[in-house]
Scaffold this active site. Sequence first.
Site, PDB file in Angstrom:
ATOM      1  N   TYR A 141       0.869  -1.154  -0.172  1.00 46.48           N
ATOM      2  CA  TYR A 141       0.315  -0.090  -0.428  1.00 46.48           C
ATOM      3  C   TYR A 141       0.854   1.272  -0.388  1.00 46.48           C
ATOM      4  O   TYR A 141       1.873   1.696   1.364  1.00 46.48           O
ATOM      5  CB  TYR A 141      -1.019  -0.209   1.717  1.00 46.48           C
ATOM      6  N   LYS A 169      -1.898  -1.460  -3.139  1.00 45.55           N
ATOM      7  CA  LYS A 169      -2.834  -0.202  -3.649  1.00 45.55           C
ATOM      8  C   LYS A 169      -1.983   1.263  -4.128  1.00 45.55           C
ATOM      9  O   LYS A 169      -0.982   1.433  -3.442  1.00 45.55           O
ATOM     10  CB  LYS A 169      -3.426  -0.548  -2.536  1.00 45.55           C
TER      11      LYS A 169
END
Length: 300
Positions: A141, A169
């Site tokens: 992320y 992400k």
Amino acid sequence: MTEKLDGVIVATALPYLEDAGAPAGLRPDLDRYAEHCRWLVDNGCRGVGPNGSLGEYSSLTDDERRAVARTAIDAVGNDGVVVVGVHGVGAHQARAWAEKAAEDGADGVLCLPPTMYRANRGEVLHHFSEVAKAGLPVMVYNNPIDTKVDLTPALLAEIAQIENVVAVKEFSGDVRRILEIRELAPDLAVIAGADDLTLEALLMGATGWFAGFPNVFPAESVRLYDLAVQGKLEEARALYEPLVAAFRWDSRVEFVQAIKYGMDYVGRYGGPCRPPRGPLVPEHVAQLEQDMKKAVESLR
């Protein structure tokens, strides 16, 4: 493909019940949370992501955090994927959470770099190597706004060499990075991380959306995703543009409160947050009400 962790996976908001004996007088309402996870999957979402920032993981006790993950896994069953947030201050904590997620039957994990320390390249690589040892597919992320650690395309190309790292992400807000990541790390799935950049990201080759506002509009969000990946730009834009004012709240400091407000607005239960998140101030409520009204009216 499960191992790519793509499609629309919802970073789930967590409802609370008032309980004087719980931290801040609120305890996770696991029955309501289970129902919410089911509702999202029944509305076409690929899966759910418990214990993300939107799930207020950093305000939970360790026992609560694990109970939330298990609740999502049990609620979704074989009908979707569950990607558990395993964010931790250091590699040892994040790996321990990833091992618990594996034990509990998760399909994958979402992991930030070290959350309270500006880690260097070697420390970042060590962090994700440790998390990957749990054996589950890992979505890293990139949120340089919150963590102060930027997983640049060049660094992601190195991280992508770690076994079990399958996706990123991307929340930098820089849509130019998507093609660069695809060039430098062609096997890494790029997942749209900011709701108000979703269509742009999908058109540039992102294959998933790890999403906030689909807590409010799941079926419509899945339709937006499907139109985008099918290249139906005109229809996708017509659906997306009236939603973006609401979606922009996903990139603001008050995103958790805003999404819970959105849930309340459409007749779901959002409810309060635990500290450090307080209630929205009146001017935020006024703006958010306007943005939600625009979104809801466009979907009628």
